[in-house]
Design a protein around this motif. Structure first.
Motif, PDB file in Angstrom:
ATOM      1  N   GLY A 146      72.765  53.702  87.415  1.00  0.00           N
ATOM      2  CA  GLY A 146      72.111  53.432  88.211  1.00  0.00           C
ATOM      3  C   GLY A 146      70.612  54.322  88.488  1.00  0.00           C
ATOM      4  N   GLY A 147      70.216  54.616  89.378  1.00  0.00           N
ATOM      5  CA  GLY A 147      68.882  54.770  89.907  1.00  0.00           C
ATOM      6  C   GLY A 147      68.212  54.540  91.139  1.00  0.00           C
ATOM      7  N   THR A 148      67.540  55.512  91.485  1.00  0.00           N
ATOM      8  CA  THR A 148      66.488  55.016  92.516  1.00  0.00           C
ATOM      9  C   THR A 148      65.962  53.255  92.731  1.00  0.00           C
ATOM     10  OG1 THR A 148      66.087  57.153  92.917  1.00  0.00           O
ATOM     11  CG2 THR A 148      64.909  55.909  94.369  1.00  0.00           C
ATOM     12  N   TYR A 149      64.980  53.590  91.493  1.00  0.00           N
ATOM     13  CA  TYR A 149      64.831  51.687  92.047  1.00  0.00           C
ATOM     14  C   TYR A 149      65.181  51.191  90.888  1.00  0.00           C
ATOM     15  CZ  TYR A 149      61.008  54.868  93.759  1.00  0.00           C
ATOM     16  OH  TYR A 149      59.967  55.891  94.184  1.00  0.00           O
ATOM     17  N   ALA A 150      66.598  51.240  90.270  1.00  0.00           N
ATOM     18  CA  ALA A 150      67.372  50.402  89.396  1.00  0.00           C
ATOM     19  C   ALA A 150      67.603  49.413  90.498  1.00  0.00           C
ATOM     20  CB  ALA A 150      68.308  50.737  89.136  1.00  0.00           C
ATOM     21  N   GLY A 151      66.884  47.807  89.603  1.00  0.00           N
ATOM     22  CA  GLY A 151      67.604  46.436  90.665  1.00  0.00           C
ATOM     23  C   GLY A 151      67.006  46.033  91.212  1.00  0.00           C
ATOM     24  N   SER A 152      65.296  46.056  91.449  1.00  0.00           N
ATOM     25  CA  SER A 152      64.209  46.078  92.893  1.00  0.00           C
ATOM     26  C   SER A 152      64.650  45.073  92.674  1.00  0.00           C
ATOM     27  CB  SER A 152      62.820  47.300  91.765  1.00  0.00           C
ATOM     28  OG  SER A 152      62.244  45.790  92.912  1.00  0.00           O
ATOM     29  N   PRO A 153      65.175  44.630  94.078  1.00  0.00           N
ATOM     30  CA  PRO A 153      64.624  43.409  94.622  1.00  0.00           C
ATOM     31  C   PRO A 153      63.691  42.535  94.490  1.00  0.00           C
ATOM     32  CG  PRO A 153      64.434  45.063  96.318  1.00  0.00           C
ATOM     33  CD  PRO A 153      64.618  45.653  95.324  1.00  0.00           C
ATOM     34  N   ILE A 154      62.361  42.866  94.011  1.00  0.00           N
ATOM     35  CA  ILE A 154      61.031  42.584  94.060  1.00  0.00           C
ATOM     36  C   ILE A 154      61.183  41.991  92.497  1.00  0.00           C
ATOM     37  CG2 ILE A 154      58.899  42.624  93.435  1.00  0.00           C
ATOM     38  CD1 ILE A 154      58.781  44.541  95.580  1.00  0.00           C
ATOM     39  N   GLY A 155      61.524  42.505  91.570  1.00  0.00           N
ATOM     40  CA  GLY A 155      62.166  42.790  90.046  1.00  0.00           C
ATOM     41  C   GLY A 155      63.442  41.850  89.735  1.00  0.00           C
ATOM     42  N   CYS A 156      64.158  41.843  90.593  1.00  0.00           N
ATOM     43  CA  CYS A 156      65.498  40.637  90.756  1.00  0.00           C
ATOM     44  C   CYS A 156      64.906  39.455  91.135  1.00  0.00           C
ATOM     45  CB  CYS A 156      66.411  41.646  91.649  1.00  0.00           C
ATOM     46  SG  CYS A 156      67.553  42.704  90.409  1.00  0.00           S
ATOM     47  N   ALA A 157      64.048  39.098  91.610  1.00  0.00           N
ATOM     48  CA  ALA A 157      63.083  37.586  92.565  1.00  0.00           C
ATOM     49  C   ALA A 157      62.159  37.287  91.156  1.00  0.00           C
ATOM     50  CB  ALA A 157      62.636  38.592  93.448  1.00  0.00           C
ATOM     51  N   ALA A 158      61.592  38.473  90.667  1.00  0.00           N
ATOM     52  CA  ALA A 158      61.171  37.361  90.195  1.00  0.00           C
ATOM     53  C   ALA A 158      61.606  37.041  88.576  1.00  0.00           C
ATOM     54  CB  ALA A 158      59.890  38.854  89.229  1.00  0.00           C
ATOM     55  N   ALA A 159      62.736  37.999  87.964  1.00  0.00           N
ATOM     56  CA  ALA A 159      63.798  37.735  87.263  1.00  0.00           C
ATOM     57  C   ALA A 159      64.367  36.283  87.014  1.00  0.00           C
ATOM     58  CB  ALA A 159      64.713  38.764  87.245  1.00  0.00           C
ATOM     59  N   LEU A 160      64.600  36.079  88.444  1.00  0.00           N
ATOM     60  CA  LEU A 160      65.552  34.508  89.021  1.00  0.00           C
ATOM     61  C   LEU A 160      64.299  33.472  88.573  1.00  0.00           C
ATOM     62  CD1 LEU A 160      67.602  35.879  92.009  1.00  0.00           C
ATOM     63  CD2 LEU A 160      68.305  34.946  89.433  1.00  0.00           C
ATOM     64  N   ALA A 161      63.083  34.242  88.865  1.00  0.00           N
ATOM     65  CA  ALA A 161      62.730  32.987  88.366  1.00  0.00           C
ATOM     66  C   ALA A 161      61.898  32.470  87.222  1.00  0.00           C
ATOM     67  CB  ALA A 161      60.711  32.767  89.477  1.00  0.00           C
ATOM     68  N   VAL A 162      61.675  33.671  86.239  1.00  0.00           N
ATOM     69  CA  VAL A 162      61.533  33.349  84.620  1.00  0.00           C
ATOM     70  C   VAL A 162      62.437  33.120  84.217  1.00  0.00           C
ATOM     71  CG1 VAL A 162      61.263  34.839  82.664  1.00  0.00           C
ATOM     72  CG2 VAL A 162      60.342  35.905  84.800  1.00  0.00           C
TER      73      VAL A 162
END
Length: 425
Positions: free
Chosen positions: A294-310
């Motif tokens: 893991g990590g503090t920023y691991a799996g950011s909700p913003i990054g995950c939302a973007a990836a789902l759209a991708v």
């Protein structure tokens, strides 16, 4: 504020080691085009180093991020997780090649993904040694620099590197390294350096990125898979640059029909938002103790939302098929140039829209022309075309257009490249 003003400000406050290829400061980007602080337009054949496969500012990706901003931006996934990360993991384990049940984990960068893949392999096997390949690129952290097989600029001055890393020649027929020689070198490592029972993993890029866009032969990847299975060694496939439709498949190892034990993913996963993933066989992925990943920023909700759209855009716009079509179009232009300049273009190669031209002197593949490569890239930037270089000999131009790029933009960029090459040779 002009490009030159911004470059002066940057030089005054940002470390020299974080250099920039050209003094171009982007103000706006859309699909396969950029506009800089001086108002100049560029055709982008770099895509943020294969990051914006879905194009700059794809409306579906931007809409998903805007919607997420109104809900939650950060809580830390290892404290209080969120639906978007679960949904993305469900998609990734479903699309990862192979029938074995899989699990995923998230971090922020490609180097972090590789670091964690190594940690997981060591936790599962109880072994320590890692085998990597000449010309491979896996990141700029201490462990990933050790794995990387290219000294300048990635390793020079930064040692010592971790021990228990062993290296093999990458099969490359163009430069005289046969598949058989690479496999023989592996057997020799087992005899002279490290017994198989101490090797946790072998890590390989199915298509080398920084190393020069060389593709591992299908039969070599299949042999590597067999050898790893025989010895209980984890096969880590680094798909950071080659993943997410770039090569005409969702992942390059699909061409070989093999299943990795662990895969690393980043770059094209989230349309430009920081996110990376490790996906592997569920039993292997569960070897690490809770809290070990893991990590503090691991799996950011913003990054995950973007990836789902991708993921939706790749499917809806059939970007795997688009990658093949774009590759064929660009290679058609490049093969015409190779026929015209056989003394300067040693090889044109591609897999989907992962395309490269190797520049040489006197038609001799053993005489790399790093100077022409550098001049081409620099002049292209001045003329409105973003090109990237690579290769351990610094003589490869790589083409990584957005997979959503209009075909007329591809033709315009290739004509510009042709004009510049004609002037320089």
């Amino acid at each position: 504020m002009s490009n030159s003003d911004l470059q002066q400000r940057k030089d005054a406050v940002i470390a020299r080691g974080m250099g920039n290829m050209a003094p171009i400061y982007v103000e706006r980007a859309l699909n396969a085009e950029l506009w800089d602080a001086d108002g100049k337009r560029y055709i982008d054949f770099g895509a943020g180093i294969a990051v914006v496969n879905t194009g700059h500012c794809h409306p579906k990706v931007i809409a998903a991020v805007k919607a997420q901003l109104d809900k939650v931006t950060h809580t830390c996934m290892t404290v209080t997780p969120y639906r978007e990360a679960v949904e993305l993991a469900e998609k990734l384990v479903r699309i990862a090649p192979g029938s074995t049940p899989k699990k995923a984990m998230f971090v922020s960068t490609g180097a972090e993904a590789v670091e964690n893949a190594v940690k997981i392999a060591r936790a599962y096997t109880g072994r320590s040694a890692i085998i990597a390949f000449d010309g491979g690129f896996h990141g700029r952290t201490n462990m990933t620099m050790g794995l990387t097989g290219k000294v300048v600029p990635y390793k020079a001055g930064f040692g010592p590197f971790p021990n228990e890393i062993y290296r093999l020649p990458y099969p490359n027929a163009l430069h005289g390294v046969s598949e058989e020689e690479a496999l023989h070198a592996l057997q020799m490592r087992f005899k002279t350096d490290v017994e198989p029972g101490r090797v946790a993993a072998i890590i390989i890029e199915p298509v080398q990125g920084e190393g020069g866009f060389y593709r591992a032969p299908v039969s070599f990847l299949q042999s590597l898979r067999k050898l790893c299975s025989e010895h209980g060694v984890m096969l880590i496939c680094d798909e950071i640059q080659s993943g997410f439709a770039r090569t005409g498949k969702m992942f390059a190892i699909e061409y070989a029909g093999i299943e990795a034990d662990i895969m690393t993913m980043a770059k094209g996963i989230a349309g430009g938002f920081p996110l990376s993933a490790v996906v592997g066989k569920a039993e292997i992925m569960d070897a690490a103790n809770p809290g070990g990943l893991g990590g503090t920023y691991a799996g950011s909700p913003i990054g995950c939302a973007a990836a789902l759209a991708v993921m939706d855009v790749i499917e809806e716009e059939q970007l795997c098929q688009r990658a093949v079509a774009i590759g064929e179009q660009m290679v058609g232009h490049l093969n015409t140039l190779k026929a015209k300049y056989p003394q300067r273009i040693g090889e044109v190669r591609h897999l989907g829209a992962m395309i490269a031209v190797e520049l040489v002197q006197d038609g001799n593949i053993d005489k790399p022309d790093a100077e022409l490569t550098k001049k081409l890239s620099a002049e292209a930037a001045k003329r409105g075309l973003i090109l990237l270089t690579c290769g351990i000999r610094a003589n490869v131009i790589r083409f990584l257009p957005a997979l959503t790029a209009p075909f007329e933009i591809i033709d315009e960029g290739m004509q510009l490249f042709s004009d510049i090459l004609a002037e320089l040779v």
